[in-house]
Design a protein around this motif. Structure first.
Motif, PDB file in Angstrom:
ATOM      1  N   GLU A 153       0.837  -1.179   0.000  1.00 16.75           N
ATOM      2  CA  GLU A 153       0.000   0.000   0.000  1.00 16.75           C
ATOM      3  C   GLU A 153       0.875   1.233   0.000  1.00 16.75           C
ATOM      4  O   GLU A 153       1.884   1.291   0.652  1.00 16.75           O
ATOM      5  CB  GLU A 153      -0.863   0.013   1.268  1.00 16.75           C
ATOM      6  N   SER A 154       0.447   2.171  -0.760  1.00 18.48           N
ATOM      7  CA  SER A 154       1.246   3.393  -0.740  1.00 18.48           C
ATOM      8  C   SER A 154       0.703   4.269   0.374  1.00 18.48           C
ATOM      9  O   SER A 154      -0.500   4.440   0.545  1.00 18.48           O
ATOM     10  CB  SER A 154       1.156   4.103  -2.082  1.00 18.48           C
ATOM     11  N   ASP A 155       1.621   4.785   1.181  1.00 20.34           N
ATOM     12  CA  ASP A 155       1.152   5.646   2.263  1.00 20.34           C
ATOM     13  C   ASP A 155       1.593   7.082   1.987  1.00 20.34           C
ATOM     14  O   ASP A 155       1.969   7.812   2.867  1.00 20.34           O
ATOM     15  CB  ASP A 155       1.656   5.147   3.615  1.00 20.34           C
ATOM     16  N   ASP A 156       1.576   7.406   0.711  1.00 22.12           N
ATOM     17  CA  ASP A 156       2.027   8.754   0.400  1.00 22.12           C
ATOM     18  C   ASP A 156       1.009   9.758   0.905  1.00 22.12           C
ATOM     19  O   ASP A 156      -0.157   9.462   1.134  1.00 22.12           O
ATOM     20  CB  ASP A 156       2.244   8.913  -1.109  1.00 22.12           C
ATOM     21  N   ASP A 157       1.485  10.937   1.081  1.00 20.59           N
ATOM     22  CA  ASP A 157       0.620  11.941   1.675  1.00 20.59           C
ATOM     23  C   ASP A 157       0.384  13.066   0.676  1.00 20.59           C
ATOM     24  O   ASP A 157       0.264  14.214   1.018  1.00 20.59           O
ATOM     25  CB  ASP A 157       1.247  12.481   2.946  1.00 20.59           C
ATOM     26  N   GLY A 158       0.361  12.684  -0.593  1.00 20.02           N
ATOM     27  CA  GLY A 158       0.253  13.692  -1.626  1.00 20.02           C
ATOM     28  C   GLY A 158      -1.051  14.466  -1.593  1.00 20.02           C
ATOM     29  O   GLY A 158      -1.147  15.538  -2.165  1.00 20.02           O
TER      30      GLY A 158
END
Lengths: 625, 499, 102
Positions: free
Chosen positions: B492-497
């Protein structure tokens, strides 16, 4: 033109030298070593020719698919654009000159073939690093150059301290590499790719400026860069790395490998741009390093260690430039630095060779007359390092950084002041080194005057250190921006704040003044009043030894990390877990001994046992029933 | 049919070698060598042929053995087993070659044991009947006990006992678990069988599954080994003859890894998901602890043995990270570690043959006398510290990048383990090959026979580093199947974009 | 046979058994130990005879014949062992044969 040939040729050379090695005739060894790099340089120049006028050009070259699992698909695939072109030009061209120089320099060494094999392998790894189109392949080259650096620092392996220096270099940089690797893990989790172009593309879509993830990833990449480029706090390995032969110091520990960190940050500048905080940290690290290393260089007496600290300091300038977003200035300084620092190391190597492996500057002196050519080339290099105005390359590249550190959009007065202080110190230690080595009385006899094989590379590099600066002239002075225009498709240029418009010439004047006054200080202390220098040294002995030890980082790490780890592992050499099982064995043996007392071997005891047992059983059965 | 041939050829050749050794010891060596060459050739042939197949399974062979208890002689081959077999025969060839001059006593019996260990290992990698699996598990144990106990170094008895007791005790726990599974499955369906494929469908409550899994896990993590069950390994490795160390490090440890992938995770998916954080933690502890111990050792073989402990930590770390990339990394690690550590033991063995010591503080500067050996040593030292371009890097990198989504902290710690690996690997290089040469000592470089051993290993480790894809393709179907049947932890991507 | 006779017969057997047992326990000479074992066997045999006559059953005498046969076999094995011990250790002291103590 097939660009995969550029790294492949040195690899082939290295392979030939490793497999055939000393069986090759002695003349052929440098021919293979230098020839393969020379061919690469030729291909680079031919390829680069196509970029002139159109630097937006990009050449991609897929050699083969390396790994392809679960979405992770790094390939052995190269990406050539303006930025990597500058790097491969410096690597192959300066690399070639250093190979030529080494052919004479190393001629009497037992490990002649081994030396060229390692050197070729290094060139191949370094080219892979800068040409890689994905971060895994870059990491490949990254570790490859680390390996070659290890092998070449410890090239004279019979000396224990060389081995120590080599291991130190490998392990300290590996600490940084660990951060780099973790950065890759995070990037992959975020973008599902490690291709540099794709990452840049996706980052622009997914991130916003100030993003937390971008900050962490930037710091991790910075960790890798700091390790490789010997910046604070991982700079301690580079001065010791001077244990290697001088051409190695010139190629690996001055011109190319140590600037890999600069390349990494420039290459991933998109990520850094999303995190101003990380950029600020890059700038602070660069500034701190350039000042610290400068002062450390002031106190060294080993010629190569002075140059090593100056390398750390100059890379500090490049980091500062990166930190203020002046990407192309960093690369410009990288290129000019590669020229003049390689020149200085090669000249220093020639001096050291002429004096039979004497490294101590204070045992040199008066070499100006004995080695005129070396003197003049060294002087040109030194002038460039000290950034003496107008005629040196170093002036133009360093001046640009100084100017932008003040006037650039991320500039800051502190950066500027410290950079200026660094420039002052730089010109002092540079000319201190020059005056001590080449002026004064002759203290050691010159054994060997270098031949043309060593002189020609020196001359060419001296030429480049001078002319190289003219491809990028400041606004106030010619306003010729060929270099930054060339890099513009890859690296955006920095905005100059309006407040500072038009005062660039003042900054230049200050910088020039600072450099020249540094020269005068050196002249005063080492030519006019040498006794004053000694007095100064003894009056501040503590400070001197503190600077001499490189601000005490070595002993700090030694006490904090190395000693405890070694101690702990030595205490536990016998493996404490095994004690648990030994305890079980001991318990079993204890009961065994206890029971074996009954086995006395006296027949009558056994009979007694039977009788008593019988009586016991009978009694029990009586009472039970 | 070809599957049973693998085992039969080895067993028959073992008996033959034992018998002919009375008349000619050389003939016994040639018999073992040719048996292994034939099996290796066969396995390569199968590997060439399998890529065109559709499903996970390449070949199967079933023969009723004790039908009244549901025990059958059931063999099956898929990509993972095939890779393991190729590794087995590949290292087997070198274990015969390396003992060519080293073993001078009871040559026949030695080769009998050697081939039977290999036959046992082959059986373990092939069998799909749990009873038969346990049988082969023991078959590989006993000849190994003899190999260490008879032809080992000064402290061989102790080492052999220790090896035997550790493996036997943990193996019995596995037998209990196998029987438990057998009776539960029998009680549920009325079919009492040891067949792997049928047992896969057993309906287990989490509580029972946990205990049964621990039984299996016990056997495998002792074999792997995982800290704190590793202490048999340094003794066994350092006391065994070179061929024994080669087989122990290269193959026996891998049966543990194989067992984890083949049995523990598929049979008890929920229970293993539950224990995963702890298992991964043990893996990381192993990586760091093994590395720190390796750094302190002065006995060359012991040092290499502790590096195995460290490297096997990556296996359990990757297996319990539950994703495709990590699992591919584990398979690569199994193969590359087998080759690289095997090669280091070969080097240790050849040095021992020449100067009769294993103490690295007493060796130095061997490079000057033996540059070929030095170069080969360098390659495998670099492999052990995970240098890109060599197979071990691919393995460790994939394992770590796959583990990252599962646990950040553990991945960071494991990555630090690579720095420690650098420290101990370079120390080995420094003490053995570099520094001042003792001129008076006579020391010869590799002989032709030894070159024949190490050159293929060097080539293979580089080949795996540059072209790992064929290996990964071989196990792709197996791993894909595994993650289809389970809850896959998708990266899972946990990017905060989108803050 | 009267009660009294049976009781005294059993008492005699018990006494003989105790004498034999004490002999085995306190003598170190292995031949005497063997003799004492014989006495114990005979004491047991006497007890069988007495019991058999008390209940007028033949079993007691059957058992005695068993014991006799067994005693003969035991003596032959025992003497062979004694010969071996004497041969090996040059003594008849039973305590000397303690080489297998723990």
């Amino acid at each position: 033109m097939q660009i995969w040939l550029i790294p492949a040729l040195p690899l082939l050379g290295s392979f030939i030298l490793i497999t055939l090695g000393s069986r090759l005739p002695k003349k052929l060894i440098p021919a293979v070593g230098a020839g393969s790099v020379g061919l690469s340089a030729l291909i680079t120049i031919i390829t680069g020719y196509g970029f002139i006028g159109d630097s937006t050009k990009v050449i991609d070259c897929l050699v083969w698919q390396w790994i392809d699992v679960g979405g992770l698909s790094p390939a052995i695939s190269f990406h050539l654009d303006a930025l990597s072109l500058v790097f491969i030009f410096v690597i192959t061209f300066v690399g070639f000159l250093i190979h030529v120089y080494s052919a004479e320099f190393m001629a009497d060494d037992d490990g002649y073939a081994r030396f060229f094999a390692y050197l070729n392998l290094f060139v191949c790894s370094m080219l892979t690093l800068v040409l890689a189109d994905n971060l895994v392949l870059m990491y490949f080259g990254w570790e490859g150059v680390g390996l070659c650096s290890y092998l070449l620092i410890g090239f004279w392996y019979a000396e224990e301290k060389n081995g120590y220096a080599a291991r130190k270099a490998f392990i300290v940089t590996r600490v940084g590499d660990t951060a780099f690797a973790i950065g890759l893990f995070m990037l992959f989790q975020n973008f599902h790719t490690l291709n540099i172009q794709d990452i840049a593309h996706q980052a622009e879509q997914q991130w916003m400026v100030g993003s937390q993830t971008a900050f962490i990833i930037s710091l991790l990449l910075l960790g890798g860069a700091v390790g490789k480029s010997a910046q604070l706090p991982l700079q301690t390995w580079l001065p010791d790395a001077m244990a290697g032969p001088s051409p190695v110091s010139a190629l690996i520990h001055a011109a190319t490998m140590v600037t890999a960190g600069v390349y990494l940050i420039a290459r991933t500048h998109v990520i850094f741009e999303f995190s101003p905080d990380a950029l600020l940290i890059v700038g602070i690290i660069g500034t701190a390093t350039l000042v610290l290393a400068g002062f450390a260089a002031l106190t060294q007496f080993d010629l190569k260690r002075v140059l090593a600290y100056s390398t750390i300091s100059q890379i500090g300038y490049m980091f500062l430039a990166l930190g203020i977003g002046a990407w192309s200035s960093a690369i410009f300084h990288f290129m000019i630095h590669a020229f003049f620092k390689a020149l200085l190391f090669l000249a220093a190597g020639a001096v050291i060779m002429a004096l039979h492996h004497e490294h101590d500057m204070f045992k040199m002196g008066g070499l100006r007359k004995k080695l005129p050519l070396i003197y003049w080339t060294f002087l040109i290099g030194a002038a460039s390092l000290a950034a003496l105005p107008l005629f040196t390359g170093g002036f133009y590249s360093k001046d640009q950084i100084l100017w932008l550190s003040l006037a650039g959009e991320h500039g800051n007065l502190w950066f500027f002041l410290f950079a200026l202080l660094g420039a002052f110190v730089t010109s002092i230690y540079t000319f201190r080194m020059l005056f001590i080595t080449f002026f004064g009385n002759e203290k050691t006899h010159v054994h060997h005057v270098p031949g043309s094989g060593m002189n020609i590379p020196l001359l060419i590099l001296a030429g480049l250190s001078t002319v190289g600066g003219f491809i990028e002239l400041p606004h106030s002075f010619g306003h010729f921006t060929a270099f930054s225009d060339f890099l513009k498709p890859v690296l955006p240029s920095v905005m100059v704040l309006e407040d500072f418009e038009g005062i660039e010439w003042i900054v230049q004047l200050i910088a020039a003044g600072v450099a020249l006054s540094g020269v005068y200080v050196a002249y005063f202390f080492y030519i006019l009043k040498p006794e004053l220098a000694d007095e100064l040294k003894s009056s501040a002995a503590d400070l001197h030894s503190f600077w001499f030890s490189g601000w005490g980082f070595d002993s700090l790490y030694d006490k904090l990390i190395v000693k405890p780890y070694v101690l702990l592992s030595n205490i536990n050499k016998k493996d404490v877990v095994d004690k648990l099982y030994e305890a079980m064995v001991w318990l079993a043996e204890f009961f065994n001994r206890l029971l074996s007392y009954t086995q006395s071997g006296i027949l009558r005891w056994y009979i007694m046992g039977i009788v008593l047992g019988g009586i016991l059983l009978l009694t029990i059965s009586l009472f039970k029933g | 049919m070809i599957l049973i041939l693998f085992i039969v050829i080895l067993m028959v050749a073992g008996i033959l070698a034992w018998m002919v050794a009375r008349t000619s010891e050389t003939l016994a060596r040639w018999i073992s060598l040719s048996a292994l060459l034939v099996t290796f050739g066969l396995s390569v042939y199968v590997w060439k042929y399998q890529s065109s197949l559709e499903g996970q399974w390449i070949a199967q062979f079933i023969l009723p053995w004790i039908p009244s208890f549901g025990i059958s002689f059931s063999l099956a081959l898929d990509g993972l087993s095939l890779l393991m077999l190729m590794l087995t025969f590949f290292l087997g060839i070198f274990s015969v070659l390396i003992s060519w001059n080293e073993i001078k006593e009871r040559v026949g019996f030695f080769h009998f044991n050697l081939l039977w260990v290999l036959a046992g290992i082959t059986g373990v990698f092939l069998t799909m009947d749990l009873f038969l699996f346990y049988f082969f598990w023991e078959v590989m144990l006993i000849p190994m006990y003899f190999l260490i106990g008879i032809w080992g170094h000064e402290n061989r008895r102790y080492a052999a006992f220790k090896f035997f007791i550790f493996t036997q005790a943990s193996g019995l726990l596995m037998l209990l678990a196998i029987l438990g599974l057998y009776f539960i499955h029998g009680g549920q369906t009325g079919i009492f069988t040891f067949d792997y494929f049928q047992l896969l469908d057993t309906d287990l409550s989490l509580d029972v599954a946990r205990w049964l899994m621990l039984g299996f896990l016990a056997a495998f993590i002792v074999k792997l080994p995982v800290v704190p069950f590793h202490t048999w390994l340094p003794d066994a490795h350092s006391q065994a003859p070179t061929a024994g160390s080669l087989i122990l490090a290269g193959l026996l440890l891998k049966t543990g890894a194989y067992g984890l992938i083949r049995f523990v995770v598929p049979l008890f998916p929920e229970a293993s998901a539950e224990i995963a954080p702890w298992a991964m933690l043990l893996g990381v502890v192993g990586i760091l602890y093994g590395a720190s111990l390796a750094y302190a050792q002065t006995d060359l073989k012991r040092l290499v043995a502790y590096t195995s402990v460290s490297h096997m930590g990556f296996v359990i770390l990757g297996v319990f990270a539950f994703n495709e990339i990590a699992m591919q990394g584990v398979v690569m690690q199994i193969i590359t570690h087998g080759i690289s550590t095997g090669a280091l033991f070969v080097i240790a063995g050849t040095i021992y043959e020449r100067i009769h010591m294993r103490d690295i503080s007493a060796m130095s500067g061997l490079w000057k006398k033996a540059p070929f050996m030095g170069t080969v040593g360098l390659v495998f030292v670099l492999a052990s510290l995970g240098l890109p371009g060599l197979g071990n890097f691919v393995a460790e990198f994939l394992t770590l990048i796959g583990t990252w989504p599962a646990s950040h902290v553990l991945t960071i710690l494991a990555t630090i383990g690579i720095v420690l690996a650098t420290a101990y690997s370079l120390r080995l290089m420094q003490k053995v090959f570099l520094e001042k040469t003792e001129e008076s000592r006579s020391f010869t470089d590799f002989s032709l026979r030894e070159k024949i051993i190490v050159i293929p290993m060097v080539v293979l480790i580089i080949w795996l580093g540059l072209f790992p894809q064929p290996v990964m393709n071989t196990v792709k179907k197996l791993i894909a199947n595994q993650f289809n049947t389970e809850e896959t932890i998708i990266i899972e991507s946990d990017d905060d974009g989108v803050q | 046979m009267s009660e009294l006779q049976a009781t005294s017969g059993l008492l005699l057997a018990g006494t003989l058994f105790m004498l034999g047992l004490i002999g085995v326990l306190i003598r170190r000479n292995i031949i005497f130990m063997l003799v004492s074992v014989e006495i114990m066997l005979n004491a047991a045999g006497l007890a069988f005879i007495v019991a058999g006559s008390k209940w007028a059953q033949p079993d007691g005498q059957v058992m005695f014949i068993f014991i006799l046969t067994m005693a003969a076999a035991e003596v032959s094995v025992g003497l062979a062992l004694i010969l071996q011990i004497h041969h090996q250790l040059k003594t008849l002291d039973s305590d000397a044969a303690n080489t297998m103590k723990g």
